[in-house]
Design a protein around this motif. Structure first.
Motif, PDB file in Angstrom:
ATOM      1  N   THR A  90     -32.143   9.831  15.168  1.00 46.09           N
ATOM      2  CA  THR A  90     -30.803   9.575  15.696  1.00 46.09           C
ATOM      3  C   THR A  90     -30.623  10.031  17.139  1.00 46.09           C
ATOM      4  O   THR A  90     -29.774   9.496  17.848  1.00 46.09           O
ATOM      5  CB  THR A  90     -29.725  10.264  14.832  1.00 46.09           C
ATOM      6  N   ALA A  91     -31.439  10.976  17.586  1.00 40.98           N
ATOM      7  CA  ALA A  91     -31.264  11.492  18.949  1.00 40.98           C
ATOM      8  C   ALA A  91     -31.335  10.402  20.015  1.00 40.98           C
ATOM      9  O   ALA A  91     -30.435  10.307  20.866  1.00 40.98           O
ATOM     10  CB  ALA A  91     -32.292  12.589  19.219  1.00 40.98           C
ATOM     11  N   PRO A  92     -32.366   9.527  19.970  1.00 40.68           N
ATOM     12  CA  PRO A  92     -32.406   8.483  21.007  1.00 40.68           C
ATOM     13  C   PRO A  92     -31.213   7.541  20.927  1.00 40.68           C
ATOM     14  O   PRO A  92     -30.710   7.081  21.958  1.00 40.68           O
ATOM     15  CB  PRO A  92     -33.699   7.709  20.685  1.00 40.68           C
ATOM     16  N   LEU A  93     -30.748   7.285  19.684  1.00 36.48           N
ATOM     17  CA  LEU A  93     -29.590   6.390  19.538  1.00 36.48           C
ATOM     18  C   LEU A  93     -28.346   7.030  20.155  1.00 36.48           C
ATOM     19  O   LEU A  93     -27.563   6.364  20.839  1.00 36.48           O
ATOM     20  CB  LEU A  93     -29.343   6.082  18.051  1.00 36.48           C
ATOM     21  N   GLY A  94     -28.192   8.317  19.888  1.00 42.67           N
ATOM     22  CA  GLY A  94     -27.047   9.026  20.464  1.00 42.67           C
ATOM     23  C   GLY A  94     -27.125   9.029  21.985  1.00 42.67           C
ATOM     24  O   GLY A  94     -26.124   8.799  22.679  1.00 42.67           O
ATOM     25  N   TRP A  95     -28.322   9.208  22.480  1.00 45.45           N
ATOM     26  CA  TRP A  95     -28.532   9.237  23.929  1.00 45.45           C
ATOM     27  C   TRP A  95     -28.180   7.878  24.535  1.00 45.45           C
ATOM     28  O   TRP A  95     -27.508   7.781  25.546  1.00 45.45           O
ATOM     29  CB  TRP A  95     -30.005   9.590  24.180  1.00 45.45           C
ATOM     30  N   LEU A  96     -28.615   6.804  23.819  1.00 42.47           N
ATOM     31  CA  LEU A  96     -28.330   5.437  24.279  1.00 42.47           C
ATOM     32  C   LEU A  96     -26.821   5.169  24.262  1.00 42.47           C
ATOM     33  O   LEU A  96     -26.271   4.588  25.206  1.00 42.47           O
ATOM     34  CB  LEU A  96     -29.052   4.438  23.365  1.00 42.47           C
ATOM     35  N   ALA A  97     -26.161   5.621  23.182  1.00 42.70           N
ATOM     36  CA  ALA A  97     -24.718   5.405  23.058  1.00 42.70           C
ATOM     37  C   ALA A  97     -23.975   6.100  24.199  1.00 42.70           C
ATOM     38  O   ALA A  97     -23.052   5.533  24.788  1.00 42.70           O
ATOM     39  CB  ALA A  97     -24.233   5.925  21.707  1.00 42.70           C
ATOM     40  N   ARG A  98     -24.403   7.331  24.506  1.00 39.13           N
ATOM     41  CA  ARG A  98     -23.738   8.079  25.604  1.00 39.13           C
ATOM     42  C   ARG A  98     -23.971   7.378  26.943  1.00 39.13           C
ATOM     43  O   ARG A  98     -23.100   7.291  27.782  1.00 39.13           O
ATOM     44  CB  ARG A  98     -24.267   9.511  25.645  1.00 39.13           C
ATOM     45  N   LEU A 122     -19.436   0.530  29.303  1.00 41.14           N
ATOM     46  CA  LEU A 122     -18.690  -0.313  28.367  1.00 41.14           C
ATOM     47  C   LEU A 122     -17.185  -0.086  28.506  1.00 41.14           C
ATOM     48  O   LEU A 122     -16.388  -1.029  28.445  1.00 41.14           O
ATOM     49  CB  LEU A 122     -19.140  -0.044  26.919  1.00 41.14           C
ATOM     50  N   ARG A 123     -16.807   1.178  28.706  1.00 42.56           N
ATOM     51  CA  ARG A 123     -15.373   1.473  28.887  1.00 42.56           C
ATOM     52  C   ARG A 123     -14.857   0.812  30.170  1.00 42.56           C
ATOM     53  O   ARG A 123     -13.756   0.239  30.199  1.00 42.56           O
ATOM     54  CB  ARG A 123     -15.143   2.983  28.967  1.00 42.56           C
ATOM     55  N   LEU A 124     -15.710   0.873  31.187  1.00 41.66           N
ATOM     56  CA  LEU A 124     -15.344   0.248  32.466  1.00 41.66           C
ATOM     57  C   LEU A 124     -15.165  -1.262  32.274  1.00 41.66           C
ATOM     58  O   LEU A 124     -14.192  -1.860  32.737  1.00 41.66           O
ATOM     59  CB  LEU A 124     -16.443   0.530  33.495  1.00 41.66           C
ATOM     60  N   TRP A 125     -16.112  -1.865  31.555  1.00 38.68           N
ATOM     61  CA  TRP A 125     -16.062  -3.309  31.317  1.00 38.68           C
ATOM     62  C   TRP A 125     -14.824  -3.691  30.518  1.00 38.68           C
ATOM     63  O   TRP A 125     -14.174  -4.697  30.793  1.00 38.68           O
ATOM     64  CB  TRP A 125     -17.344  -3.729  30.582  1.00 38.68           C
ATOM     65  N   GLN A 126     -14.463  -2.818  29.539  1.00 41.65           N
ATOM     66  CA  GLN A 126     -13.273  -3.101  28.732  1.00 41.65           C
ATOM     67  C   GLN A 126     -12.009  -3.082  29.592  1.00 41.65           C
ATOM     68  O   GLN A 126     -11.108  -3.905  29.406  1.00 41.65           O
ATOM     69  CB  GLN A 126     -13.161  -2.091  27.593  1.00 41.65           C
ATOM     70  N   ARG A 127     -11.988  -2.125  30.550  1.00 41.28           N
ATOM     71  CA  ARG A 127     -10.811  -2.050  31.436  1.00 41.28           C
ATOM     72  C   ARG A 127     -10.717  -3.306  32.295  1.00 41.28           C
ATOM     73  O   ARG A 127      -9.652  -3.838  32.542  1.00 41.28           O
ATOM     74  CB  ARG A 127     -10.907  -0.804  32.315  1.00 41.28           C
ATOM     75  N   VAL A 128     -11.877  -3.787  32.758  1.00 44.27           N
ATOM     76  CA  VAL A 128     -11.899  -4.962  33.644  1.00 44.27           C
ATOM     77  C   VAL A 128     -11.628  -6.239  32.865  1.00 44.27           C
ATOM     78  O   VAL A 128     -10.793  -7.054  33.232  1.00 44.27           O
ATOM     79  CB  VAL A 128     -13.272  -5.056  34.377  1.00 44.27           C
ATOM     80  N   GLY A 186     -10.544  -9.287  24.910  1.00 47.41           N
ATOM     81  CA  GLY A 186     -11.207 -10.603  24.768  1.00 47.41           C
ATOM     82  C   GLY A 186     -12.563 -10.606  25.447  1.00 47.41           C
ATOM     83  O   GLY A 186     -13.526 -11.181  24.937  1.00 47.41           O
ATOM     84  N   GLY A 187     -12.620  -9.966  26.593  1.00 49.72           N
ATOM     85  CA  GLY A 187     -13.884  -9.893  27.332  1.00 49.72           C
ATOM     86  C   GLY A 187     -14.947  -9.145  26.553  1.00 49.72           C
ATOM     87  O   GLY A 187     -16.131  -9.512  26.579  1.00 49.72           O
ATOM     88  N   PHE A 232     -19.985  -9.050  23.320  1.00 51.90           N
ATOM     89  CA  PHE A 232     -20.804  -8.784  22.129  1.00 51.90           C
ATOM     90  C   PHE A 232     -21.313 -10.070  21.469  1.00 51.90           C
ATOM     91  O   PHE A 232     -22.314 -10.059  20.768  1.00 51.90           O
ATOM     92  CB  PHE A 232     -20.015  -7.935  21.115  1.00 51.90           C
ATOM     93  N   LEU A 233     -20.576 -11.165  21.689  1.00 51.36           N
ATOM     94  CA  LEU A 233     -21.031 -12.440  21.110  1.00 51.36           C
ATOM     95  C   LEU A 233     -22.140 -13.092  21.940  1.00 51.36           C
ATOM     96  O   LEU A 233     -22.870 -13.956  21.460  1.00 51.36           O
ATOM     97  CB  LEU A 233     -19.863 -13.421  21.008  1.00 51.36           C
ATOM     98  N   LEU A 234     -22.227 -12.650  23.183  1.00 53.23           N
ATOM     99  CA  LEU A 234     -23.121 -13.317  24.130  1.00 53.23           C
ATOM    100  C   LEU A 234     -24.576 -13.428  23.646  1.00 53.23           C
ATOM    101  O   LEU A 234     -25.153 -14.517  23.720  1.00 53.23           O
ATOM    102  CB  LEU A 234     -23.060 -12.596  25.486  1.00 53.23           C
ATOM    103  N   PRO A 235     -25.187 -12.330  23.149  1.00 49.18           N
ATOM    104  CA  PRO A 235     -26.594 -12.470  22.713  1.00 49.18           C
ATOM    105  C   PRO A 235     -26.774 -13.536  21.638  1.00 49.18           C
ATOM    106  O   PRO A 235     -27.682 -14.365  21.730  1.00 49.18           O
ATOM    107  CB  PRO A 235     -26.921 -11.073  22.149  1.00 49.18           C
ATOM    108  N   ASN A 236     -25.894 -13.524  20.623  1.00 47.94           N
ATOM    109  CA  ASN A 236     -26.003 -14.530  19.564  1.00 47.94           C
ATOM    110  C   ASN A 236     -25.789 -15.931  20.106  1.00 47.94           C
ATOM    111  O   ASN A 236     -26.490 -16.870  19.725  1.00 47.94           O
ATOM    112  CB  ASN A 236     -24.967 -14.261  18.465  1.00 47.94           C
ATOM    113  N   MET A 237     -24.788 -16.057  20.975  1.00 47.62           N
ATOM    114  CA  MET A 237     -24.506 -17.382  21.539  1.00 47.62           C
ATOM    115  C   MET A 237     -25.675 -17.877  22.381  1.00 47.62           C
ATOM    116  O   MET A 237     -25.997 -19.069  22.379  1.00 47.62           O
ATOM    117  CB  MET A 237     -23.223 -17.319  22.398  1.00 47.62           C
ATOM    118  N   ALA A 238     -26.311 -16.938  23.104  1.00 49.79           N
ATOM    119  CA  ALA A 238     -27.462 -17.326  23.937  1.00 49.79           C
ATOM    120  C   ALA A 238     -28.589 -17.846  23.047  1.00 49.79           C
ATOM    121  O   ALA A 238     -29.199 -18.888  23.330  1.00 49.79           O
ATOM    122  CB  ALA A 238     -27.939 -16.133  24.757  1.00 49.79           C
ATOM    123  N   ILE A 239     -28.855 -17.125  21.950  1.00 50.44           N
ATOM    124  CA  ILE A 239     -29.924 -17.561  21.032  1.00 50.44           C
ATOM    125  C   ILE A 239     -29.573 -18.907  20.414  1.00 50.44           C
ATOM    126  O   ILE A 239     -30.399 -19.819  20.351  1.00 50.44           O
ATOM    127  CB  ILE A 239     -30.146 -16.487  19.935  1.00 50.44           C
TER     128      ILE A 239
END
Lengths: 420, 337
Positions: free
Chosen positions: B13-21, B27-33, B37-38, B43-50
């Motif tokens: 779990t340590a690497p996952l926690g590190w990645l999340a941090r 991500l918070r910045l992107w949510q503000r911008v 909806g954005g 989050f849909l983008l990878p699936n839509m791309a595939i």
């Protein structure tokens, strides 16, 4: 747009095949034992040429038939391939002339068949025939003997052979009298023997003529009469290829019409199960013609290593290598020097093999001009495909012969129009 | 032991926690911008791309191919013919006689596929329902029987075709058995009706376990008290089936019907290996026709094959929409009741 797509396809092919400098990928299919022989020759070449790494990709014949063309159209594929659809794919072959140490050696020894593997009007050297083949028949001599029926002799017609085989079938309780591989190529020699000529004065296909109609009617009649094994032609649709070799090997038919490439296969699988003989092609009204052909080893023009490819081709085209390959695979050599020198030491203990190969060499003299022209004719493939597709529908009771002939003409015309 | 587990957990779990941090601030910045909806789009983008690369793009390219002719592979090298390939496929002088159609084998394949779909799907549904009903009972060695019925699903379609070919061939196991008991052998794959029936039977055998399993899940979700109440009322078993089991099984049944229909229209592997489309064209189905025209024939015609595949795709879409509409109607009826 096209360049981008080619670059993408090339990139994908490079990722898939890791075409490193010095690597030469060779796509190879086998009918008999030639794959084993080729593996040995490739290993020897690699040992003698440390700078070149030949990678032998052994594939099924279907892969060469169905996938190679798509790879070639995408500008990728192997560096060298063993193919039978030689003329149709000729625009994809590499002209080896600038890379060869002695182009005249190739012209002298392989020149007779060079037109089979290059586009019309070209003088390119694109490869060489790994073997010459000739369509012809095989008879189960043991079954004929047990039935007390004499093998039809020289000049025997198709009717003579079918009637004799039918007597054997009835006497010995075999599934049918005879079978022909499900292939337009295979029935084209007999068609020509009944007077057919597919090629018009302008080089384009002509409508189905009386020769083709005559032999097609015979084939259908033999299926209806139970003399010809239904399984091979009726039990498939489209232009699917089906060989009847296993039925002959299992003594389910006393007579089998296929070709010289089957000799090693029959020898290996029949062993001393029964005696068999090559019969050449039965006669029609115009002659006793088989159809020449064979497989070619050709260089692909999309290779990144043309010089290495030429070195590999020169090795396999060497007189001593061609001789060894022919002796071990029991294939008729296409090398003029090897054929002229004779004295091939066929590597087999099977007494049937030598006689069979001699019979095919003798039958080569019976090829009629209309059959001799077909291997170098670019529209042979659509004609072969249409013949198989429609005649097998008649055999299955779906079409009349007249409807089938009209459909064959239509199919060929549409395919030619789509390809032009 | 717990200490080891805890250590392993921390390592994982340590690497996952590190990645999340690490991702938290951007991500918070992107949510503000971009707003909520954005974020959804992000989050849909990878699936839509595939989906776009592997489904949408090939579909568009296929449509483009269907409007071209020639043997060349690259679209820019091919000749544009508009709806020419569709015209060629659909043109007949007399639609009651398929032999008058320009592409008679396309129509034969269409007719064969239609017949196959009707017969195979009907029989498959009946067989799968009966199998599920049997497996839903308290049988001895129930798990064993479930595995037996599910086993063919695990086999590759080519293997299924080969196994049955060895059984039904002229020199196959079935004929050997017939001869063994003094009967005459039958050319199962050379008679039109036998071959067609074999194609239906073999595909049912191969798919039965999968569909029975879906129906079994539906049966097990039906509340037992309904059956107990019916039993107390003395309701006959047939009435219980028609009034309780089947209506409550309908959502699963619809899934089964839609999936079975789609698979039946796409029939290829098992049938091709078993019969090769023969005898004649008796078992030539649409997918094999497309394969023959686009890949197997000596002069390939990718444009015609693409047009046929688009038409087949259209049939599949219509069938799916029809089934979905029926499903919604049933759902509404259920709510009203």
């Amino acid at each position: 747009m096209k360049n981008t797509m080619i670059a993408l396809a090339l990139g994908a092919s490079l990722m898939g095949t890791t075409a490193l400098a010095g690597d030469v990928r060779l796509m190879w299919y086998s009918d008999g034992v030639e794959g084993e022989v080729m593996k040995d020759l490739v290993a020897r070449f690699n040992a003698e040429n440390p700078g070149i790494n030949v990678i032998l990709d052994e594939v099924a014949y279907k892969v060469v038939q169905e996938q190679l063309q798509i790879q070639l159209e995408a500008g990728s594929g192997p560096d060298i391939a063993r193919v039978t659809n030689i003329k149709t794919l000729a625009p994809h072959w590499l002209d080896l002339t600038p890379y060869l140490a002695d182009p005249d050696y190739w012209r002298t020894n392989f020149g007779a068949h060079a037109d089979w593997m290059r586009t019309d009007g070209s003088d390119a050297i694109t490869g060489f025939m790994t073997q010459l083949t000739l369509t012809g028949g095989f008879a189960n001599a043991t079954l004929f003997e047990q039935a007390g029926v004499a093998l039809p002799g020289e000049g025997a017609t198709w009717d003579d052979w079918v009637n004799a085989a039918d007597q054997v079938a009835k006497s010995q309780g075999t599934a049918a009298a005879f079978a022909i591989d499900r292939s337009g190529h295979r029935i084209s020699g007999p068609n020509v023997s009944y007077g057919a000529d597919y090629i018009g004065a302008d080089g384009m296909p002509v409508p189905v003529d009386d020769g083709t109609k005559a032999f097609a009617a015979k084939l259908v009649g033999w299926v209806e009469g139970g003399q010809m094994l239904r399984d091979t032609w009726v039990a498939a649709s489209g232009s699917t290829y089906r060989a009847a070799a296993d039925d002959f090997i299992n003594a389910a038919i006393p007579f089998y019409y296929s070709g010289s490439w089957q000799i090693a296969n029959l020898s290996t699988k029949i062993g001393d199960g029964f005696d068999w003989v090559a019969t050449g092609s039965p006669c029609g009204t115009a002659g006793c013609s088989g159809l020449a052909g064979g497989a070619a080893l050709v260089a692909v023009k999309y290779t990144q290593n043309a010089e290495e490819v030429a070195k590999v081709m020169e090795y396999f085209a060497r007189e001593d290598i061609v001789k060894e390959f022919s002796e071990r695979t029991l294939f008729l050599p296409a090398h003029a020097g090897v054929a002229a020198a004779g004295g091939l030491n066929w590597q087999t203990d099977d007494v049937n093999v030598g006689a069979a190969l001699d019979a095919y060499v003798a039958a080569a003299g019976d090829i009629l001009p209309a059959a001799g022209a077909l291997p170098a004719w670019k529209w042979a493939s659509p004609v072969y495909g249409a013949l198989v597709n429609r005649i097998s529908q008649v055999m299955a009771g779906e079409l009349t012969l007249d409807d089938a002939f009209a459909r064959i003409d239509q199919d060929i015309a549409e395919q030619v129009a789509a390809a032009q | 032991m717990t200490g080891v587990k805890g250590m392993l957990g921390a390592v994982v779990t340590a690497p996952l926690g590190w990645l999340a941090r690490l991702l938290d601030a951007p991500l918070r910045l992107w949510q503000r911008v971009a707003g909520q909806g954005g974020m959804v789009a992000f989050f849909l983008l990878p699936n839509m791309a595939i989906f776009t690369i592997f489904v949408l793009l090939p579909l568009v390219i296929n449509i483009a191919y269907s409007m071209t002719t020639g043997a060349a592979l690259f679209l820019p090298d091919r000749t544009y013919v508009g709806m020419g390939q569709y015209e060629r496929l659909l043109r007949c002088t007399d639609y009651t006689n398929l032999m008058t159609c320009q592409e008679d084998q396309f129509w034969i394949a269409l007719r064969n596929t239609g017949t196959f779909v009707v017969l195979q799907v009907s029989l498959l549904i009946v067989a799968a329902t009966i199998t599920a009903l049997i497996l839903n009972r308290a049988l001895r060695a129930l798990s064993f029987w479930r595995a037996v019925f599910f086993f063919p699903v695990l086999l590759s379609p080519v293997v299924v075709g080969l196994i049955w070919r060895w059984i039904l061939d002229r020199n196959g196991v079935l004929n050997a058995a017939l001869v063994g008991v003094g009967m005459d052998p039958v050319n199962w794959l050379l008679e039109r009706n036998y071959a067609f029936s074999a194609a239906i039977g073999v595909t049912i055998w191969a798919q039965l376990g999968f569909f029975a399993l879906i129906l079994l899940a539906g049966l097990q979700a039906i509340p037992r008290d309904l059956y107990e109440a019916a039993e107390m009322d003395g309701t006959k078993p047939a009435r219980v089936f028609w009034r309780i089991t089947l209506p409550l099984l309908m959502p699963n049944m619809l899934v089964v019907i839609v999936l079975a229909l789609i698979r039946a229209v796409q029939v290829f592997d098992e049938a091709y290996v078993l019969t090769g489309g023969g005898p004649g064209t008796a078992t030539l189905f649409l997918t094999q026709y497309i394969y023959e025209v686009g890949f197997a024939s000596l002069l390939k015609n990718p444009g015609l094959a693409a047009a046929a595949s688009i038409l087949m795709g259209g049939v599949l879409i219509v069938l799916t929409l029809l089934q979905l509409a029926l499903g919604k109607r049933n759902e509404r009826k259920g709510k009203l009741k």
